[in-house]
Structures are given as structure tokens and as C-alpha cells.
Motif scaffolding. Structure first.
Motif, PDB file in Angstrom:
ATOM      1  N   VAL A 107       1.079  -1.601   0.241  1.00 56.39           N
ATOM      2  CA  VAL A 107      -0.349   0.042   0.289  1.00 56.39           C
ATOM      3  C   VAL A 107       1.036   1.271   0.064  1.00 56.39           C
ATOM      4  O   VAL A 107      -0.039   2.595  -0.134  1.00 56.39           O
ATOM      5  CB  VAL A 107      -0.749   0.361   0.884  1.00 56.39           C
ATOM      6  CG1 VAL A 107      -1.564  -1.199   1.264  1.00 56.39           C
ATOM      7  CG2 VAL A 107      -0.049  -0.071   1.958  1.00 56.39           C
ATOM      8  N   GLY A 108       2.332   1.700  -0.096  1.00 55.27           N
ATOM      9  CA  GLY A 108       2.642   2.430  -0.237  1.00 55.27           C
ATOM     10  C   GLY A 108       2.756   3.098   1.626  1.00 55.27           C
ATOM     11  O   GLY A 108       3.557   2.050   2.798  1.00 55.27           O
ATOM     12  N   ARG A 109       2.566   4.258   1.316  1.00 58.57           N
ATOM     13  CA  ARG A 109       3.033   4.833   2.682  1.00 58.57           C
ATOM     14  C   ARG A 109       2.121   4.750   4.073  1.00 58.57           C
ATOM     15  O   ARG A 109       0.910   4.484   3.524  1.00 58.57           O
ATOM     16  CB  ARG A 109       2.705   6.632   2.413  1.00 58.57           C
ATOM     17  CG  ARG A 109       3.604   7.383   3.858  1.00 58.57           C
ATOM     18  CD  ARG A 109       4.819   7.468   3.947  1.00 58.57           C
ATOM     19  NE  ARG A 109       5.684   7.793   2.687  1.00 58.57           N
ATOM     20  CZ  ARG A 109       5.996   9.222   2.101  1.00 58.57           C
ATOM     21  NH1 ARG A 109       5.329  10.119   3.305  1.00 58.57           N
ATOM     22  NH2 ARG A 109       6.461   9.302   2.084  1.00 58.57           N
ATOM     23  N   LEU A 167       4.311  -4.570  12.179  1.00 57.19           N
ATOM     24  CA  LEU A 167       5.046  -5.907  11.493  1.00 57.19           C
ATOM     25  C   LEU A 167       4.589  -6.593  11.031  1.00 57.19           C
ATOM     26  O   LEU A 167       5.003  -7.077   9.798  1.00 57.19           O
ATOM     27  CB  LEU A 167       6.644  -5.726  12.178  1.00 57.19           C
ATOM     28  CG  LEU A 167       7.986  -4.487  11.928  1.00 57.19           C
ATOM     29  CD1 LEU A 167       8.221  -4.675  10.422  1.00 57.19           C
ATOM     30  CD2 LEU A 167       7.332  -3.048  12.248  1.00 57.19           C
ATOM     31  N   HIS A 168       4.347  -7.596  11.256  1.00 58.03           N
ATOM     32  CA  HIS A 168       3.413  -8.748  11.257  1.00 58.03           C
ATOM     33  C   HIS A 168       2.918  -8.524   9.891  1.00 58.03           C
ATOM     34  O   HIS A 168       2.777  -8.508   8.432  1.00 58.03           O
ATOM     35  CB  HIS A 168       2.581  -9.074  12.023  1.00 58.03           C
ATOM     36  CG  HIS A 168       3.052 -10.060  13.077  1.00 58.03           C
ATOM     37  ND1 HIS A 168       3.778 -11.406  12.824  1.00 58.03           N
ATOM     38  CD2 HIS A 168       3.561 -10.517  14.293  1.00 58.03           C
ATOM     39  CE1 HIS A 168       4.665 -12.311  13.980  1.00 58.03           C
ATOM     40  NE2 HIS A 168       3.806 -11.322  14.656  1.00 58.03           N
ATOM     41  N   PRO A 169       1.130  -7.220   9.466  1.00 58.33           N
ATOM     42  CA  PRO A 169       0.948  -7.073   8.508  1.00 58.33           C
ATOM     43  C   PRO A 169       1.710  -6.735   7.521  1.00 58.33           C
ATOM     44  O   PRO A 169       1.741  -7.060   6.421  1.00 58.33           O
ATOM     45  CB  PRO A 169       0.189  -6.044   9.364  1.00 58.33           C
ATOM     46  CG  PRO A 169      -0.556  -6.080  10.236  1.00 58.33           C
ATOM     47  CD  PRO A 169       1.205  -6.724  10.604  1.00 58.33           C
ATOM     48  N   ILE A 170       2.812  -5.756   8.110  1.00 58.37           N
ATOM     49  CA  ILE A 170       3.159  -4.950   6.854  1.00 58.37           C
ATOM     50  C   ILE A 170       4.699  -5.817   5.938  1.00 58.37           C
ATOM     51  O   ILE A 170       4.378  -6.665   5.055  1.00 58.37           O
ATOM     52  CB  ILE A 170       5.224  -4.281   7.168  1.00 58.37           C
ATOM     53  CG1 ILE A 170       4.185  -3.207   7.753  1.00 58.37           C
ATOM     54  CG2 ILE A 170       5.371  -4.170   6.422  1.00 58.37           C
ATOM     55  CD1 ILE A 170       5.166  -2.256   8.418  1.00 58.37           C
ATOM     56  N   LEU A 171       4.597  -6.968   7.408  1.00 56.08           N
ATOM     57  CA  LEU A 171       5.667  -8.552   6.883  1.00 56.08           C
ATOM     58  C   LEU A 171       4.906  -9.648   5.936  1.00 56.08           C
ATOM     59  O   LEU A 171       5.688 -10.373   4.749  1.00 56.08           O
ATOM     60  CB  LEU A 171       6.443  -9.454   7.624  1.00 56.08           C
ATOM     61  CG  LEU A 171       7.402  -8.810   8.213  1.00 56.08           C
ATOM     62  CD1 LEU A 171       7.872  -9.421  10.007  1.00 56.08           C
ATOM     63  CD2 LEU A 171       8.385  -8.046   7.407  1.00 56.08           C
ATOM     64  N   ARG A 172       3.332  -9.543   6.002  1.00 60.22           N
ATOM     65  CA  ARG A 172       2.998 -10.454   5.364  1.00 60.22           C
ATOM     66  C   ARG A 172       3.163  -9.843   3.775  1.00 60.22           C
ATOM     67  O   ARG A 172       2.443 -10.472   2.872  1.00 60.22           O
ATOM     68  CB  ARG A 172       1.228 -10.913   5.660  1.00 60.22           C
ATOM     69  CG  ARG A 172       1.387 -11.789   7.084  1.00 60.22           C
ATOM     70  CD  ARG A 172       0.755 -12.366   7.986  1.00 60.22           C
ATOM     71  NE  ARG A 172      -0.254 -11.317   6.956  1.00 60.22           N
ATOM     72  CZ  ARG A 172      -1.291 -10.468   8.275  1.00 60.22           C
ATOM     73  NH1 ARG A 172      -0.613 -10.746   9.577  1.00 60.22           N
ATOM     74  NH2 ARG A 172      -2.241  -9.965   8.177  1.00 60.22           N
ATOM     75  N   ASP A 224       6.067   2.860   5.678  1.00 59.72           N
ATOM     76  CA  ASP A 224       6.779   2.727   4.036  1.00 59.72           C
ATOM     77  C   ASP A 224       6.725   0.855   3.949  1.00 59.72           C
ATOM     78  O   ASP A 224       8.397   0.624   4.572  1.00 59.72           O
ATOM     79  CB  ASP A 224       7.434   3.355   3.127  1.00 59.72           C
ATOM     80  CG  ASP A 224       6.483   2.794   1.645  1.00 59.72           C
ATOM     81  OD1 ASP A 224       6.506   2.297   0.921  1.00 59.72           O
ATOM     82  OD2 ASP A 224       6.312   4.341   0.644  1.00 59.72           O
ATOM     83  N   ASP A 225       5.855   0.079   3.320  1.00 61.86           N
ATOM     84  CA  ASP A 225       5.936  -1.227   3.071  1.00 61.86           C
ATOM     85  C   ASP A 225       6.507  -1.442   2.052  1.00 61.86           C
ATOM     86  O   ASP A 225       6.509  -2.790   2.096  1.00 61.86           O
ATOM     87  CB  ASP A 225       4.404  -1.667   3.169  1.00 61.86           C
ATOM     88  CG  ASP A 225       3.012  -1.444   2.498  1.00 61.86           C
ATOM     89  OD1 ASP A 225       3.363  -1.006   1.591  1.00 61.86           O
ATOM     90  OD2 ASP A 225       1.919  -1.846   2.836  1.00 61.86           O
ATOM     91  N   ARG A 303      12.863   8.047  -0.034  1.00 60.88           N
ATOM     92  CA  ARG A 303      11.302   8.742   0.946  1.00 60.88           C
ATOM     93  C   ARG A 303      10.432   7.031   1.452  1.00 60.88           C
ATOM     94  O   ARG A 303       9.324   7.038   1.718  1.00 60.88           O
ATOM     95  CB  ARG A 303      10.514   8.948  -0.750  1.00 60.88           C
ATOM     96  CG  ARG A 303      11.128  10.605  -0.869  1.00 60.88           C
ATOM     97  CD  ARG A 303      10.578  10.410  -2.566  1.00 60.88           C
ATOM     98  NE  ARG A 303      11.367   9.751  -4.197  1.00 60.88           N
ATOM     99  CZ  ARG A 303      11.053  10.070  -4.799  1.00 60.88           C
ATOM    100  NH1 ARG A 303      10.572  10.314  -5.517  1.00 60.88           N
ATOM    101  NH2 ARG A 303      12.168   8.700  -5.399  1.00 60.88           N
ATOM    102  N   ILE A 304      11.128   6.267   0.739  1.00 64.42           N
ATOM    103  CA  ILE A 304      10.864   4.933   1.467  1.00 64.42           C
ATOM    104  C   ILE A 304      11.042   4.373   3.014  1.00 64.42           C
ATOM    105  O   ILE A 304      10.668   3.997   3.394  1.00 64.42           O
ATOM    106  CB  ILE A 304      10.436   3.912   0.206  1.00 64.42           C
ATOM    107  CG1 ILE A 304      10.118   3.820  -1.043  1.00 64.42           C
ATOM    108  CG2 ILE A 304      10.403   2.655   0.505  1.00 64.42           C
ATOM    109  CD1 ILE A 304      10.645   3.006  -2.173  1.00 64.42           C
ATOM    110  N   GLY A 305      12.272   4.656   3.215  1.00 64.01           N
ATOM    111  CA  GLY A 305      13.415   4.026   4.363  1.00 64.01           C
ATOM    112  C   GLY A 305      12.508   4.935   5.129  1.00 64.01           C
ATOM    113  O   GLY A 305      14.144   5.445   6.048  1.00 64.01           O
TER     114      GLY A 305
END
Length: 373
Positions: A107-109, A167-172, A224-225, A303-305
Motif C-alpha cells: 500500500v506504500g506510505r 510489522l506482522h501485517p507489513i511482512l505478510r 512505508d511497506d 522516501r521509502i526508508g
């Protein structure tokens, strides 16, 4: 006379059509019962001799169903025979495709905030697909790496809830095959972040054949994922733009917060230093080890990190290390003897929680600091 002949001709045609329909019906019935006879007990009595072996996979049983096992199927059915015993019927699972380099579900930001109340029960309900010990593997694709996420830890339970929540949703979504390892330093002696990271590397490999290791502070959340948590051709620095530093690097050689190394890269630098007791210095030592071994640090786009840090007071027994500057200058001389090759510790307890694996360790005592003056 002509009408009589025409009537007889029509009668013959009708009889022929009826005969063809009857033959067609009989053929269809034979085929129907040949294919589906194994589903009716009345026909299984005549087919027992065809295939009595339970080792063959039944053609109508779908082994790809979630939680399904062929043994369980045989336990409920009574040696149902194969429709075609002469064929060696085998069930082959559909090959799982490799996970894409950039997953489509990102999803980005992200909006990251720490004001709402967070409980472990809530986080667990949000992540039903994460298995015991904080393990997850994408169900629809094959990840190219197995990733161990390692967190040095002591007295940060509230921070851990937020970290797991985000973090769990991001990593998934990133389609990462991962496990979460909390390395908890017991006692109240001076904190040693880098040594705990070394321990996380060793202990996680006892669990699985990980080939990538992400080392993260528990108070840092990515904003940012698209900042993908896997390993790269060069050692990776993920947290390059923290709100603490105005979303920019504090200096060019900074390697703190969140970083990642492959197994090969980690061993090449002899892991991390064990002799940095207290706050500061170990990240710069690690950066020196990387460059001295001919590697370069890779980073995401600024912008992502981006990262948010959970605000907190500095922990007790984690005061700034007054020896850190001298140690950083001697990395070239110390990195071969101080690292994963010289690591000593004692595991007191390994406990698997629904969202992470907690490894409590004793790491020894720091050497006495030299007297001032």
C-alpha cells in the motif's frame, strides 16, 4: 399405393431413430456407472478385487484442501477402489510459483501512531495466519529467502506490542517467509545490543535454515511497506530516514536501527562485536567491518526508508559507552577475534508465543571500566 409406400418408409425411419436413441442411452448409462460406481457401496462389492491397496491416491480426493491429509481420508472411507486400476494414478500438487519481487498487495506510505491503546490480544486477533513462535509463510507463492527478524530486548513490553501490531501485517503483505525472535537479556547488568544480535543469529538457525537476518530495534516502525524486509546483494541499511533525525541520515556511515545481512555476508564479517557494553559504537563497528571486507552498504530510496521511533527515556544500565570511540578506531585489529567466533552465552529459556519466540539469555558481565584520569 404411393401413400402406402411412403407410410412404411416413415415407419422404418422412426424405428431407426428410436433404436439409435436407445443405443445412445445404454452407452451413456454404462459410461456413467463405470466412472461413478466407486461412489456407491452397492458397486464397491463388485470392485473389491480391482484395487485393495490403500497406498494409492484416490483420484477424487483433493489433497490440496487446507488441513486435509490422505491418511485422514482413508480413515473415513473403506478402501474405495480406483475407477481405472490399470493406470498408476498419482495426485500431484500444483507447483507453487515464486513470490514476485514487488508484491501487488503493498500500500506504500503508512500512517504510524502510538496513541491508541495496544494489547497483545488485539494484535493476535489481527494476525490469525501467524503461527506459533511468530512464524509465517506465504500460502500462494514460494519466497526466495527464509528471513529471521531478530530484536535485542529488555524491559520494552509496550514497545513490542506496537512493533508486532505494525510489522506482522507489513511482512505478510511483502510475502516474506519469516520468524520473529526476541532476544531478552536477563539481569540488570549493562546492555549489550550487538552481542544479543549475535545470539539471535545462532539461536534462530537452530529453528530453521534461515538465509537472511534482519536486525531491528523494537522502537522503530517503517512508514512505508515498500521497504522490503529481505536481504540484498550487499548488506542492507533499512532505517535511513528516522523522524528522530529529521528524516535524513545523521552521517554517511550510519548503520543503526534496522539492518539486514545474508548468512554469507554475516559470516564474512565474523558477525557483530561482542565487546560494546552500553549505548553506542557497535553500529559504526559493523559498518567498518562491512567496508573492510570489500562490501558496500545498500539503502532504499529516502522516501521509502522512513521510520517513526517510539519516544522513550534512555534505559537504565544502557548509558553511553565511553570506550566506543577507541574501539571503533581499532575495528580492523579486533574484528577477526571478536565476533561470532568468540561468542559465549547461556540460554535460560526459550518460549514460543503466538506472535514471536522469546529467547531469554545470560550474556555475562562487562569488564570493569578504566578509572578516569
Amino acid at each position: 399405393m404411393t401413400r402406402l409406400m411412403l407410410g412404411r418408409t416413415l415407419e422404418r425411419i422412426c424405428k431407426a431413430v428410436l433404436l439409435l436413441c436407445l443405443v445412445h442411452f445404454l452407452i451413456m448409462m454404462i459410461l456413467y456407472f463405470d466412472v461413478y460406481s466407486q461412489r456407491f457401496d452397492i458397486f464397491s462389492r463388485f470392485n473389491n478385487g480391482r484395487n485393495s491397496s490403500s497406498s494409492r491416491t484416490h483420484p477424487f480426493y483433493n489433497l490440496s484442501r487446507p488441513n486435509a491429509t490422505f491418511a485422514g481420508y482413508l480413515g473415513t472411507m473403506n478402501h474405495i477402489p480406483s475407477a481405472h486400476p490399470e493406470a498408476n494414478v498419482t495426485s500431484t500438487a500444483k507447483p507453487v510459483p515464486p513470490c514476485p519481487e514487488v508484491p501487488s498487495g503493498l500500500v506504500g506510505r503508512l500512517l504510524i501512531e502510538f496513541s491508541s491503546m495496544m494489547t497483545m490480544e488485539r494484535v493476535q486477533k489481527e494476525n490469525p495466519n501467524v503461527t506459533e513462535g511468530g512464524r509465517y509463510s506465504p500460502p500462494d507463492c514460494r519466497a526466495k529467502q527464509k528471513v529471521a527478524v531478530i530484536i535485542p530486548f529488555r524491559h520494552r513490553d509496550n514497545h513490542l506490542k506496537y512493533w508486532l501490531h505494525y510489522l506482522h501485517p507489513i511482512l505478510r503483505r511483502q510475502k516474506i517467509d519469516y520468524g520473529i525472535y526476541i532476544i531478552n537479556q536477563l539481569g540488570e547488568d549493562t546492555f549489550n545490543r550487538a552481542k544479543l544480535l549475535n545470539i539471535g543469529y545462532v539461536e534462530s538457525l537452530k529453528e530453521d535454515s534461515y538465509d537472511c537476518f534482519i536486525f531491528s530495534d523494537v522502537d522503530l516502525i517503517p512508514m512505508d511497506d515498500r521497504n522490503l524486509y529481505h536481504c540484498y546483494d550487499q548488506p542492507r541499511h533499512f532505517a535511513i530516514a528516522m523522524d528522530k533525525f529529521g528524516f535524513r541520515l545523521p552521517y554517511a556511515g550510519y548503520f543503526g536501527g534496522v539492518s539486514g545481512l545474508s548468512k554469507k555476508q554475516f559470516l564474512k564479517i565474523n558477525g557483530f562485536p561482542n565487546e560494546y557494553w552500553g549505548w553506542g559504537g557497535e553500529d559504526d563497528d559493523i559498518y567498518n567491518r562491512i567496508t573492510l571486507n570489500g562490501m558496500k552498504v545498500s539503502r532504499p530510496d529516502v522516501r521509502i526508508g522512513r521510520y517513526r521511533m517510539i519516544k522513550h527515556e534512555r534505559d537504565k544500565h544502557n548509558e553511553p559507552n565511553p570506550q566506543r570511540f577507541n574501539k571503533i578506531q581499532n575495528t580492523k585489529n579486533t574484528m577477526k577475534r571478536d565476533g561470532i567466533s568468540s561468542l559465549t552465552y547461556r540460554v535460560v529459556q526459550v518460549k514460543k508465543y503466538p506472535l514471536y519466540t522469546n529467547i531469554s539469555v545470560e550474556i555475562g558481565k562487562p569488564p570493569p571500566r578504566p578509572m578516569k584520569g
